[in-house]
Scaffold this motif. Structure first.
Motif, PDB file in Angstrom:
ATOM      1  N   GLN A  78       3.832  -8.170   1.964  1.00 21.68           N
ATOM      2  CA  GLN A  78       3.649  -7.237   3.271  1.00 21.68           C
ATOM      3  C   GLN A  78       4.475  -6.499   3.372  1.00 21.68           C
ATOM      4  OE1 GLN A  78       0.951  -5.899   4.961  1.00 21.68           O
ATOM      5  NE2 GLN A  78      -0.879  -7.680   3.861  1.00 21.68           N
ATOM      6  N   THR A  79       5.020  -5.194   3.051  1.00 23.54           N
ATOM      7  CA  THR A  79       6.623  -3.935   3.501  1.00 23.54           C
ATOM      8  C   THR A  79       6.388  -3.913   4.405  1.00 23.54           C
ATOM      9  OG1 THR A  79       5.413  -2.438   2.468  1.00 23.54           O
ATOM     10  CG2 THR A  79       6.207  -4.168   0.648  1.00 23.54           C
ATOM     11  N   ASN A  80       5.440  -3.167   5.100  1.00 23.72           N
ATOM     12  CA  ASN A  80       5.323  -2.478   6.194  1.00 23.72           C
ATOM     13  C   ASN A  80       5.608  -0.978   6.506  1.00 23.72           C
ATOM     14  OD1 ASN A  80       4.668  -4.637   8.093  1.00 23.72           O
ATOM     15  ND2 ASN A  80       5.796  -6.178   8.113  1.00 23.72           N
ATOM     16  N   ASN A  81       5.767  -0.705   5.912  1.00 24.29           N
ATOM     17  CA  ASN A  81       5.914   0.604   5.008  1.00 24.29           C
ATOM     18  C   ASN A  81       4.704   1.426   4.738  1.00 24.29           C
ATOM     19  OD1 ASN A  81       6.975   2.813   3.828  1.00 24.29           O
ATOM     20  ND2 ASN A  81       8.574   2.955   3.192  1.00 24.29           N
ATOM     21  N   ALA A  82       4.384   2.320   5.062  1.00 27.82           N
ATOM     22  CA  ALA A  82       3.591   3.514   5.461  1.00 27.82           C
ATOM     23  C   ALA A  82       2.918   3.354   4.255  1.00 27.82           C
ATOM     24  CB  ALA A  82       3.445   4.026   6.842  1.00 27.82           C
ATOM     25  N   LEU A  83       3.952   3.581   3.211  1.00 31.63           N
ATOM     26  CA  LEU A  83       3.773   4.939   1.743  1.00 31.63           C
ATOM     27  C   LEU A  83       3.249   3.654   0.781  1.00 31.63           C
ATOM     28  CD1 LEU A  83       5.645   7.901   2.899  1.00 31.63           C
ATOM     29  CD2 LEU A  83       3.461   7.972   3.462  1.00 31.63           C
ATOM     30  N   VAL A 141       0.784   8.072   9.377  1.00 36.47           N
ATOM     31  CA  VAL A 141      -0.327   8.424   8.190  1.00 36.47           C
ATOM     32  C   VAL A 141      -0.443   7.257   8.043  1.00 36.47           C
ATOM     33  CG1 VAL A 141       0.286   7.946   5.513  1.00 36.47           C
ATOM     34  CG2 VAL A 141       1.315   9.673   6.727  1.00 36.47           C
ATOM     35  N   ASN A 142      -1.894   7.549   8.322  1.00 36.16           N
ATOM     36  CA  ASN A 142      -2.694   6.297   8.133  1.00 36.16           C
ATOM     37  C   ASN A 142      -3.377   6.151   6.887  1.00 36.16           C
ATOM     38  OD1 ASN A 142      -1.994   5.062  11.119  1.00 36.16           O
ATOM     39  ND2 ASN A 142      -3.030   6.539  11.372  1.00 36.16           N
ATOM     40  N   ILE A 143      -3.675   5.424   5.592  1.00 29.36           N
ATOM     41  CA  ILE A 143      -4.032   5.127   4.810  1.00 29.36           C
ATOM     42  C   ILE A 143      -5.082   3.754   4.736  1.00 29.36           C
ATOM     43  CG2 ILE A 143      -4.215   4.713   2.597  1.00 29.36           C
ATOM     44  CD1 ILE A 143      -1.669   5.469   2.641  1.00 29.36           C
ATOM     45  N   GLY A 147      -9.491   4.345   1.086  1.00 32.33           N
ATOM     46  CA  GLY A 147      -8.016   5.031   0.445  1.00 32.33           C
ATOM     47  C   GLY A 147      -8.390   6.647   1.153  1.00 32.33           C
ATOM     48  N   THR A 148      -8.829   6.311   2.243  1.00 27.52           N
ATOM     49  CA  THR A 148      -9.050   7.739   3.149  1.00 27.52           C
ATOM     50  C   THR A 148      -7.576   7.609   3.837  1.00 27.52           C
ATOM     51  OG1 THR A 148     -10.938   7.604   2.921  1.00 27.52           O
ATOM     52  CG2 THR A 148      -9.909   8.861   4.729  1.00 27.52           C
ATOM     53  N   ALA A 150      -4.976  10.312   6.349  1.00 20.72           N
ATOM     54  CA  ALA A 150      -4.980  11.133   7.668  1.00 20.72           C
ATOM     55  C   ALA A 150      -3.939  10.904   8.604  1.00 20.72           C
ATOM     56  CB  ALA A 150      -6.096   9.674   9.048  1.00 20.72           C
ATOM     57  N   SER A 151      -3.539  11.563   9.448  1.00 21.20           N
ATOM     58  CA  SER A 151      -2.446  11.170  10.433  1.00 21.20           C
ATOM     59  C   SER A 151      -2.954  11.941  11.544  1.00 21.20           C
ATOM     60  CB  SER A 151      -1.573  12.562   9.666  1.00 21.20           C
ATOM     61  OG  SER A 151      -2.129  14.404   9.901  1.00 21.20           O
ATOM     62  N   GLU A 152      -2.175  12.559  12.194  1.00 17.87           N
ATOM     63  CA  GLU A 152      -2.856  13.234  13.753  1.00 17.87           C
ATOM     64  C   GLU A 152      -3.480  14.427  14.079  1.00 17.87           C
ATOM     65  OE1 GLU A 152       1.813  11.023  14.410  1.00 17.87           O
ATOM     66  OE2 GLU A 152       0.111  12.793  12.503  1.00 17.87           O
ATOM     67  N   THR A 153      -3.342  15.087  12.492  1.00 14.98           N
ATOM     68  CA  THR A 153      -4.403  16.438  12.559  1.00 14.98           C
ATOM     69  C   THR A 153      -5.576  16.094  11.626  1.00 14.98           C
ATOM     70  OG1 THR A 153      -2.818  16.627  10.209  1.00 14.98           O
ATOM     71  CG2 THR A 153      -1.936  17.682  12.529  1.00 14.98           C
ATOM     72  N   GLY A 154      -5.742  14.871  11.401  1.00 15.48           N
ATOM     73  CA  GLY A 154      -7.102  14.719  10.821  1.00 15.48           C
ATOM     74  C   GLY A 154      -7.138  13.907   9.531  1.00 15.48           C
ATOM     75  N   GLN A 155      -7.965  13.995   8.222  1.00 12.62           N
ATOM     76  CA  GLN A 155      -7.982  13.820   7.376  1.00 12.62           C
ATOM     77  C   GLN A 155      -7.082  14.545   6.696  1.00 12.62           C
ATOM     78  OE1 GLN A 155     -12.284  12.322   6.475  1.00 12.62           O
ATOM     79  NE2 GLN A 155     -11.429  12.184   3.952  1.00 12.62           N
TER      80      GLN A 155
END
Length: 243
Positions: A78-83, A141-143, A147-148, A150-155
């Motif tokens: 685990q790195t807790n880096n979103a990317l 950013v949510n992955i 593998g999808t 998405a962000s606040e603006t959608g997928q």
């Protein structure tokens, strides 16, 4: 050249190549997604002057024919880096390079100046519809595990995770990049882990032990060659005196 010298030289050449492989493994033990390599040797046996005795002595030349990659998974940390993204199970991320599409398990991604998701080398990370570009409003950013992205603006897209029928046919073009002449298949149900990276599968203690063994074998052969050279010199000297 004497047969014994040729055999020793063939073995020393193989050991030198094996040392290079071990050293490369150790140099990349902290490289994300790196897969260790091993040597593949072939022995060419030659019947010695023992003839048809019950236990005739055998001589054999050694030839290193190839290296093979250890494809076992490294530990996911685990790195807790979103990317940061890891693949649990089979599969490779597809990336676009100037030389064409390449594949990697190194999921340490980042954003370039244009907001495009890229690898550490700056290669675009591919989705099923092309590269991913984040805008100013895409703050989070949510992955998902499939593998999808998405962000606040959608997928924004779905990471392209591919598999191969013959994984051994992949050719390494960098420490963690691979190419293939075989067309990849889109993974049926890839398991992607956000905020984590796959560590190298190199086991340092095993590689250091292997390095010591290779070094000792090489030194032992060097001493054998010196003794053989001295034996030949002594025979020539004795023959010269008899003449």
């Amino acid at each position: 050249m004497e047969t014994t010298s040729l055999i020793s030289l063939s073995r020393q050449t193989g050991l030198r190549r094996q040392m290079e492989v071990v050293a490369n493994n150790l140099a990349n033990m902290n490289t994300v997604g790196f897969k260790g390599e091993n040597m593949m040797f072939v022995d060419h046996f030659v019947r010695s002057s023992g003839g048809e005795k019950p236990f005739p002595q055998k001589l054999h030349f050694v030839r290193d024919v190839a290296t093979f990659r250890d494809a076992t998974e490294g530990e996911i940390t685990q790195t807790n880096n979103a990317l940061d993204v890891a693949i649990a199970g089979p599969g490779y991320f597809a990336v676009q390079t100037p030389d064409g599409e390449r594949y990697t398990r190194n999921g340490r991604f980042q954003l370039d100046q244009s907001g495009q998701l890229v690898t550490q080398e700056g290669f675009a990370v591919l989705t099923e519809g092309g590269p991913i570009v984040l805008g100013p409003r895409d703050a989070t950013v949510n992955i998902a595990r499939d593998g999808t992205v998405a962000s606040e603006t959608g997928q924004l897209g779905k990471l392209r995770v591919v598999t191969f029928d013959n994984e051994a046919a992949l050719r390494q073009v960098g420490n963690t990049l691979f190419r293939s002449d075989e067309a990849p298949r889109t993974g049926d149900k890839p398991t992607v882990v956000q905020g984590a990276l796959e560590a190298s599968n190199v086991q340092p203690i095993v590689e250091i032990t292997r390095m010591i063994e290779v070094q000792r074998s090489y030194e032992s052969l060097a001493r054998f060659v010196d003794r053989e050279d001295e034996r030949i010199r002594a025979v020539i000297r004795d023959l010269g005196q008899l003449a």
